[in-house]
Design an enzyme around this catalytic site. Structure first.
Site, PDB file in Angstrom:
ATOM      1  N   LEU A 229       0.800  -1.087  -0.121  1.00 55.31           N
ATOM      2  CA  LEU A 229       0.074   0.091   0.187  1.00 55.31           C
ATOM      3  C   LEU A 229       1.004   1.322   0.140  1.00 55.31           C
ATOM      4  O   LEU A 229       1.998   1.356   0.595  1.00 55.31           O
ATOM      5  CB  LEU A 229      -0.858   0.172   1.241  1.00 55.31           C
ATOM      6  N   HIS A 230       0.333   2.343  -0.545  1.00 58.62           N
ATOM      7  CA  HIS A 230       0.905   3.772  -0.377  1.00 58.62           C
ATOM      8  C   HIS A 230       0.263   4.055   1.013  1.00 58.62           C
ATOM      9  O   HIS A 230      -0.703   3.480   1.349  1.00 58.62           O
ATOM     10  CB  HIS A 230       0.113   4.376  -1.376  1.00 58.62           C
ATOM     11  N   PRO A 231       1.290   4.805   1.583  1.00 57.33           N
ATOM     12  CA  PRO A 231       0.774   5.213   2.825  1.00 57.33           C
ATOM     13  C   PRO A 231      -0.592   5.860   2.907  1.00 57.33           C
ATOM     14  O   PRO A 231      -1.472   5.695   4.151  1.00 57.33           O
ATOM     15  CB  PRO A 231       1.680   6.268   3.408  1.00 57.33           C
TER      16      PRO A 231
END
Length: 364
Positions: A229-231
């Site tokens: 995931l992207h943050p």
């Protein structure tokens, strides 16, 4: 107080500001005034339409501070992913290569381009102002959509899916894209994302390889990015996982981020929600709310074009002094006005804390 409602064209300036802040990879919230205008216009038409089966409708919600008019978040639902074109994903697969003569058997992780998720309803456009990340508002923004789905079942498919942004740096470089997609598109990841406009364009099938991609052959950074995931996607992803979505089968064809899917009836908010009659005059309502014995819940009306949802303390009606029947729910007059209901109207309600949904005198 905050209310989730359908987006209006008057919200456009604030939505533009939100779109400019959203992470790369959220193509359902494009930083483009014309596309956002079309998005809102199509959403208004969708909410107002009589629908028997899911089609090209797209529903776009905003989360508004009712006291100030400030828009602090957005979310949406596409009724049928890939309605005009196929909706593409990579499916995680294990391919077995074996030789009886050599007595060798190898299991190899591969990605196969597929359109399995075509026709599923798609949760989209999630954004919450960072100020409210640690509040209950992300739950309202994400989960109230499920109450709308529960009430308007004919508008949506039996399964839901949601794409989640994958790993990329501040400049928009994606290790997965650089190792796979760039070799076939010859453009940067943000350019491809913008061009795709929702990942269902036929050019994807025309240019991406049709044969499985063998993960062991990818660079280390690309392999590590698969399913990561992207943050900015961690919060909405965690809410979906708590609901019961599964994230092991599909990944995004551009950045390798996880695509989750689940049957509507298995989701926690759908299973625990109840359709009840609202009242602002249950006996001892105010006292019960003030005493802390009410249940903090997401409450939504049962309208389409006039959909409204909020978080509020509610009291389940019982025969033991706080109501007149377990099919009734008590809310303050302020809450009733906020979600546009009167005494006797139906509402959908689900406890905010789904792990602790017991009220003295009545079981949720």
């Amino acid at each position: 107080m905050f209310v989730l409602r359908p987006a209006e064209l008057t919200d456009l300036p604030q939505i533009e500001s939100i779109a400019a802040k959203s992470a790369i990879g959220i193509t359902s919230l494009p930083p483009d005034r014309d596309r956002l205008t079309d998005k809102i216009t199509n959403s208004r038409y969708s909410f107002a339409s009589e629908v028997d089966l899911p089609g090209e409708e797209a529903y776009f919600f905003v989360l508004e501070n009712a006291n100030t008019g400030e828009i602090v978040g957005t979310s949406g639902i596409a009724a049928a992913a890939g309605f005009h074109d196929r909706f593409y994903s990579y499916r995680n697969e294990i391919i077995v290569h074996a030789s009886q003569e050599l007595k060798v058997s190898n299991k190899i992780h591969a990605l196969h381009l597929c359109h399995d998720l075509t026709g599923l309803s798609l949760l989209t456009s999630f954004y919450i102002d960072p100020t409210f990340v640690d509040s209950d508002l992300p739950d309202l923004l994400s989960r109230a959509r499920l109450l709308y789905v529960a009430e308007q079942r004919q508008r949506f498919a039996d399964k839901l899916a949601a794409e989640n942004p994958g790993v990329c740096d501040a400049e928009g470089r994606s290790p997965f894209w650089d190792a796979v997609g760039r070799r076939f598109f010859n453009m940067d990841y943000p350019q491809a994302e913008q061009l795709s406009g929702g990942r269902s364009k036929t050019f994807i099938a025309e240019l991406m390889p049709q044969y499985p991609i063998y993960v062991p052959l990818l660079p280390a950074a690309a392999k590590l990015a698969i399913g990561q995931l992207h943050p900015d996607g961690e919060l909405p992803f965690s809410i979906l996982m708590d609901e019961g979505f599964e994230a092991d089968t599909y990944v995004d064809i551009f950045d390798g981020g996880p695509t989750v899917e689940a049957r509507v009836e298995t989701l926690r908010s759908v299973r625990l929600q109840r359709r009840m009659t609202v009242s602002t005059s249950l006996p001892n309502l105010a006292e019960t709310i003030e005493s802390g014995r009410a249940v903090m819940s997401i409450v939504a009306n049962t309208k389409s074009e006039g959909f409204r949802a909020t978080i509020a303390p509610v009291v389940i009606g019982t025969g033991s002094g706080v109501g007149n029947g377990s099919d009734h729910i008590g809310v303050s007059r302020e809450v009733a006005v906020l979600i546009d209901v009167d005494d006797g109207d139906a509402v959908r309600v689900v406890p905010l804390d789904t792990a602790n949904h017991h009220l003295t005198g009545a079981t949720w």
